[in-house]
Structures are given as C-alpha cells and as structure tokens.
Design a protein around this motif. Sequence first.
Motif, PDB file in Angstrom:
ATOM      1  N   LEU A  84      29.808 -36.536 -94.895  1.00 16.80           N
ATOM      2  CA  LEU A  84      30.126 -36.242 -95.668  1.00 16.80           C
ATOM      3  C   LEU A  84      31.536 -35.674 -95.748  1.00 16.80           C
ATOM      4  O   LEU A  84      32.116 -35.940 -96.976  1.00 16.80           O
ATOM      5  N   LEU A  85      31.711 -34.649 -94.658  1.00 16.59           N
ATOM      6  CA  LEU A  85      33.914 -34.926 -94.538  1.00 16.59           C
ATOM      7  C   LEU A  85      34.402 -35.723 -94.570  1.00 16.59           C
ATOM      8  O   LEU A  85      35.065 -36.149 -95.614  1.00 16.59           O
ATOM      9  N   ALA A  88      34.551 -37.629 -98.270  1.00 16.26           N
ATOM     10  CA  ALA A  88      35.534 -37.096 -99.246  1.00 16.26           C
ATOM     11  C   ALA A  88      36.648 -36.965 -98.843  1.00 16.26           C
ATOM     12  O   ALA A  88      37.481 -36.908 -99.603  1.00 16.26           O
ATOM     13  N   SER A 130      34.441 -33.342-104.508  1.00 15.01           N
ATOM     14  CA  SER A 130      33.914 -33.054-103.202  1.00 15.01           C
ATOM     15  C   SER A 130      32.160 -33.045-104.060  1.00 15.01           C
ATOM     16  O   SER A 130      31.415 -32.874-103.306  1.00 15.01           O
ATOM     17  N   THR A 134      28.999 -34.508-103.545  1.00 13.27           N
ATOM     18  CA  THR A 134      28.012 -33.575-102.684  1.00 13.27           C
ATOM     19  C   THR A 134      26.749 -33.671-103.449  1.00 13.27           C
ATOM     20  O   THR A 134      25.333 -33.791-102.468  1.00 13.27           O
ATOM     21  N   TRP A 168      29.586 -27.652-100.427  1.00 16.20           N
ATOM     22  CA  TRP A 168      30.286 -27.810-101.558  1.00 16.20           C
ATOM     23  C   TRP A 168      31.604 -27.527-100.738  1.00 16.20           C
ATOM     24  O   TRP A 168      32.952 -28.049-100.876  1.00 16.20           O
ATOM     25  N   CYS A 171      33.607 -29.025 -98.190  1.00 11.84           N
ATOM     26  CA  CYS A 171      33.867 -30.629 -98.125  1.00 11.84           C
ATOM     27  C   CYS A 171      34.845 -30.301 -99.499  1.00 11.84           C
ATOM     28  O   CYS A 171      36.055 -31.142 -99.330  1.00 11.84           O
ATOM     29  N   SER A 175      38.545 -31.668 -97.918  1.00  7.43           N
ATOM     30  CA  SER A 175      39.411 -32.865 -99.375  1.00  7.43           C
ATOM     31  C   SER A 175      40.946 -32.215 -99.063  1.00  7.43           C
ATOM     32  O   SER A 175      41.498 -33.111 -99.629  1.00  7.43           O
ATOM     33  N   GLY A 199      35.907 -35.125 -89.103  1.00  7.37           N
ATOM     34  CA  GLY A 199      35.341 -34.882 -89.704  1.00  7.37           C
ATOM     35  C   GLY A 199      34.059 -35.215 -89.221  1.00  7.37           C
ATOM     36  O   GLY A 199      33.260 -34.764 -89.241  1.00  7.37           O
TER      37      GLY A 199
END
Length: 266
Positions: A84-85, A88, A130, A134, A168, A171, A175, A199
């Motif tokens: 997810l990182l 983002a 983000s 998320t 969140w 992230c 970002s 990431g």
Amino acid sequence: MFNLVKMDIRHLFRSRGFYSILLVTTALILGVSALVATMTDQEVLDAMEAQGAEIDKSDYEMKAELVRMGQLNFVHECLGSGFLLVMAGIGMTLFTGGDFSSGYVKNICFVRPRRRDYVLSKLLLAGVYSGVLTVLSILMALLGPILAGLRLAASPLPQLLWYAALLWLPCWAFSLMALALVLLTRTTTLGIIMSLVSGARLTAVLVGTLGGQLGLPPVERYFLSSVVQDLCSPQAGAAAVILACAAGWGVLYAGVSLAVMKKRDI
C-alpha cells in the motif's frame, strides 16, 4: 488555501491516473484472495499431488494456518508488506508531477504568489489520496475472500477501524515523501523509484545490514515500511511507536517540501 484543496480534490477525482492506481490495487488484492483460496482448497491440492507436484507436511500446515486466519490478519497479510505504501507513493508522485508537466504550478503561483499555500494544499490532498486508497484496500481485502469462497473468522469492527487508522497515517506520511521528491526534482522518476525501493523495505534492509556491521542501533525499525509491517504487533506501546513514526516522518517531509518550494525557481 482551502480553495486550492477543493480544486485539487476535484482534479484528483477526475484524474485517470487516480483510478488506474485504484484499479491496480483492487486487482492485486483480489488476485491474492483468489490465490489464498486456491491454496486452501483440498481438491486443488489433491489434483496437484496427482499430477506429480510435491505436497508435503509444510503445505498442509500452511493450509491449516490460512483456514484459521481471521479477517484482520488477512488484511494485514495483504497490506502490511509495504504494497500500500508503494501504491500511495507512486500515485502521489504521478499526480504532483502532472502539475509541473502541465504548467499548473506556474499558473497557481502566478495567481497566488505565496507558494506555501500550494504546498499545504498538497499536504492535505495527500491525506485524502492515501485515505481513499487505504479504505478501498481494506474493503477489497475483506470482500476478496468472500468472492473467492474463502470463509475467514470475523474480526471485531473496532479492531478493523483502529487498524485502518494506523495504516492510513504511515501511508499519508509516505505519500509526503513522494511529494517532497517531486518538488525537489520537478520530475516523477526519483519519486517512483524511491516509492518502490522504500515501500518494499529495501532501504530498511540495507540500513539494517550496514548498521549491524557497524554496531549501530536498529534505526531501520522506525522506517515507515517497518512500522507498517508491525501494525498487528501485540507488543505494548506498538501503536504509540507507529503514530510517532508517522508524525515524525510526515513533519520531516512536509518541512522539506515547504523549504524546497520556497527556495527553488518554478
């Protein structure tokens, strides 16, 4: 400044790149769900064994562990690896880079000479970006197993909401790293590369290896990719460490963005 935020949000939700990032994220999570469902299907394992594949005790132990997995643990397995990182960071890099390639930054800074307003609007937009990513990722990680026919043990809603909040914030901070790199270089190349490398925890592993050889403290555990990996850690104070790291890195990247935008010509 808030007018700029509104403009950015409208631009975001009209951007093809934003929906491309959401689509790729959804596809990958659903793909993982389908793969896990296949690995827990006894008929599939029997068919693989009949075709000559080596299915040993460890495979059945892994199957039993996957079957016992709860929703929260599955969500973390999908998102806690740094995936997810990466999404983002790449998404924010492409969105901010478009401001420079299209000349949007010059127009905004001509109308609004205070460059700080532009940066602050992007800081808030990064939180929105983000946050949407998320929420979508967690919903897909909860829905994916159901669509794949995999029944996971239900997790309490408060735990899922708390996990979403803890996920969140790192992230959002990550970002901001992408934002700072775009403002520094005026291109998307370095932001994309660092989003992938950081990431995926490659920087944390490298720093940890060098630090171990030099006898330095394990500072890599405070990297954003490391704290995301420890979101489900039962250790006392883990949540406080995650919040502190997200806040610290976020403030650092925000400060770099403000300083770079103030000093460099557009």
